[in-house]
Design an enzyme around this catalytic site. Structure first.
Site, PDB file in Angstrom:
ATOM      1  N   CYS A  52       5.167  13.923   6.588  1.00  0.00           N
ATOM      2  CA  CYS A  52       6.387  14.521   7.129  1.00  0.00           C
ATOM      3  C   CYS A  52       6.137  16.145   7.179  1.00  0.00           C
ATOM      4  CB  CYS A  52       7.650  14.406   6.006  1.00  0.00           C
ATOM      5  SG  CYS A  52       8.204  12.720   6.324  1.00  0.00           S
TER       6      CYS A  52
ATOM      7  N   ARG B  84      -0.838  -6.573   5.031  1.00  0.00           N
ATOM      8  CA  ARG B  84       0.427  -5.839   4.596  1.00  0.00           C
ATOM      9  C   ARG B  84       1.495  -7.066   4.455  1.00  0.00           C
ATOM     10  NH1 ARG B  84       3.198  -2.879   1.101  1.00  0.00           N
ATOM     11  NH2 ARG B  84       4.958  -1.774   1.850  1.00  0.00           N
TER      12      ARG B  84
ATOM     13  N   ASP C 240       5.725  -6.527  10.718  1.00  0.00           N
ATOM     14  CA  ASP C 240       4.663  -5.629  10.837  1.00  0.00           C
ATOM     15  C   ASP C 240       3.633  -6.059  11.530  1.00  0.00           C
ATOM     16  OD1 ASP C 240       4.262  -2.847   8.766  1.00  0.00           O
ATOM     17  OD2 ASP C 240       2.307  -3.861   9.610  1.00  0.00           O
TER      18      ASP C 240
ATOM     19  N   THR D  73      10.352   9.840  12.663  1.00  0.00           N
ATOM     20  CA  THR D  73      10.791  11.311  12.937  1.00  0.00           C
ATOM     21  C   THR D  73      10.114  11.785  14.384  1.00  0.00           C
ATOM     22  OG1 THR D  73      10.544  11.700  10.818  1.00  0.00           O
ATOM     23  CG2 THR D  73      10.206  13.423  12.025  1.00  0.00           C
TER      24      THR D  73
ATOM     25  N   ARG E 152      -1.520   9.641   3.106  1.00  0.00           N
ATOM     26  CA  ARG E 152      -1.396   9.894   4.300  1.00  0.00           C
ATOM     27  C   ARG E 152      -1.496  11.567   4.587  1.00  0.00           C
ATOM     28  NH1 ARG E 152       4.324   7.180   5.995  1.00  0.00           N
ATOM     29  NH2 ARG E 152       4.592   8.002   3.780  1.00  0.00           N
TER      30      ARG E 152
ATOM     31  N   THR F 146       5.062   8.038  12.968  1.00  0.00           N
ATOM     32  CA  THR F 146       4.919   8.997  14.331  1.00  0.00           C
ATOM     33  C   THR F 146       3.754  10.348  13.844  1.00  0.00           C
ATOM     34  OG1 THR F 146       7.013  10.308  13.424  1.00  0.00           O
ATOM     35  CG2 THR F 146       7.270   8.665  15.402  1.00  0.00           C
TER      36      THR F 146
ATOM     37  N   VAL G 137       8.806   3.407   4.579  1.00  0.00           N
ATOM     38  CA  VAL G 137      10.230   3.669   5.052  1.00  0.00           C
ATOM     39  C   VAL G 137      10.894   2.292   5.218  1.00  0.00           C
ATOM     40  CG1 VAL G 137      11.623   4.482   6.875  1.00  0.00           C
ATOM     41  CG2 VAL G 137       9.846   5.864   5.935  1.00  0.00           C
TER      42      VAL G 137
END
Length: 432
Positions: A269, A38, A33, A129, A340, A94, A15
């Site tokens: 999600c 990363r 980050d 989210t 994920r 989240t 994102v």
């Protein structure tokens, strides 16, 4: 204010990175980050998530360096690099914990971090989210406590839910309408205008943070419930000896039939967000039967697939405990490296419990990441081409897999199972 605007995007994953690069075309942006590996890869112009064009990433970094930080993108792990920002956008994960309850640890940690550098007049926008009310009930207090500033007097907040679809190169950040909201009418207008600079599809200004939070969480809950319905149909039709895809094609000839397909519901999600809404619903005294029953059905599918493969092997006289099965795909969706909450891990676990030797092949995923997160070794292509299997399960419909000659990869007898309804029906034994 636009000339002096500096944006810090907290979290540089699926994102945060596309968002940071989009804003970097107009403003100076620091992509922060906490994961040093990363940031190091981004500094070298490499994006292992494959969500952005690496040439654009390199140009944005060069623009920042050559302009002296007036425009462009800078990846960083240093808090001092975001201390002079005046808009902070939080895009951290989240997740849920082992009890399927919201895990707000990353959200609260990032809020605390931003609180250490928060200044008079700054705006903090959340994209992660959450359930309705979470920003004001959980995040704002952390910002206030850490910064010693007063909400809606000294600093302001917004909520603009992410709508990134990993691996989708058509429906991208700029082409999907963005929901925005702010903690005061003036801030709501400012945030809406800010996002309009990068979102070609336009924005939708929600009347409150809570409405924007609710809009996001029901988008994914709706898909989860719809998919759970066809997954339940697949479980029923399997017992009736009917092919689910045939039924859906027949029913789909009616103009108002929604052609959802059965499948593994993983990712960050759809398989997670309904639990956030359910958590809040239970808090306010309502038990969400439909949402949670949908979750239960979808969570059953990996076990169903594994047991179905084993049954088919037994029917063919294959000694299951001495067999070898190949899982084609580990990412939670096709043409994407995102693992994920992948449900392929559950299929793997179930098959192993039968004494089966299970191999996993997926050219898209980060092998080290899978080893670290799931304790599973992803095999090389060389080994794949030199092994014969008593079972092959297509678990992720990567385009690459269409080039594979699966019939040459199996011994005789063997079972070929298609969990994605993507293979030629002539070569498979069964499909979801």
């Amino acid at each position: 204010m636009e000339k002096e605007l500096k944006i810090a995007v907290i979290g540089q994953g699926y994102v945060g990175l596309p968002l940071a690069l989009a804003f970097a075309q107009h403003f100076p942006v620091v992509g922060f980050d906490i994961k040093q590996s990363r940031v190091a890869e981004l500094q070298r112009g490499i994006d292992l998530t494959k969500e952005v064009d690496e040439s654009q990433l390199n140009v944005s970094i060069l623009t920042y360096n050559n302009s002296g930080g007036v425009k462009g993108y800078k990846p960083s792990t240093s808090i001092s690099d975001i201390a002079d920002a005046n808009v902070y956008i939080i895009t951290v994960p989240t997740p849920i914990n082992q009890f399927n309850a919201p895990d707000l640890t990353p959200l609260k940690s990032s809020s605390k971090l931003v609180g250490t550098v928060l200044k008079q007049g700054d705006i903090v926008i959340y994209e992660s989210t959450v359930y309705p009310g979470c920003t004001e009930e959980e995040c704002i207090p952390v910002l206030e406590e850490t910064s010693k500033l007063v909400f809606n007097r000294d600093f302001y907040a917004g909520y603009s839910p992410e709508r990134i679809n990993p691996g989708d190169k058509v429906n991208t950040l700029e082409t999907i309408v963005k929901v925005t909201s702010g903690s005061t009418p003036e801030v709501a207008d400012y945030i809406d205008d800010l996002y309009r600079t990068i979102i070609k599809a336009g924005t939708h200004k929600a009347p409150s943070l809570k409405v924007a939070e609710a809009a996001k969480v029901i988008e994914n809950a709706q898909r989860d419930v719809n998919i759970s319905f066809v997954n339940e149909l697949a479980l029923i039709f399997d017992r009736l000896g009917i092919d689910t895809q045939d039924v859906l094609e027949a029913a789909g000839t009616k103009f108002n039939f929604l052609k959802y397909k059965p499948g593994l519901v993983g990712g960050h999600c759809i398989s997670v967000d309904p639990y956030y809404l359910a958590h809040k619903a239970i808090q306010v005294g309502y038990y969400p039967d439909v949402i949670l029953s949908g979750r239960r059905v979808n969570d059953e599918i990996p076990v169903f697939i594994a047991s179905k493969v084993v049954k088919l092997m037994i029917q063919k006289g294959i000694d299951v405990s001495r067999s070898r099965v190949l899982l084609l795909g580990f990412a939670f969706k096709e043409n994407c490296p995102d693992t994920r909450n992948t449900k392929v891990a559950k299929i793997y676990e179930e098959l192993v419990s039968y004494g089966i030797e299970v191999d996993v092949y997926d050219p898209w995923v980060n092998v080290e990441e899978v080893r670290e997160e799931y304790g599973i070794e992803v095999m090389t292509e060389d080994k794949l081409l030199n092994t014969r299997y008593e079972g092959v399960v297509l678990t992720t419909a990567h385009t690459d897999f269409r080039k594979l000659n699966i019939e040459n990869m199996v011994s005789s007898p063997a079972v070929i199972y298609d969990a994605k309804a993507a293979l030629d029906r002539k070569i498979i034994d069964s499909r979801l």
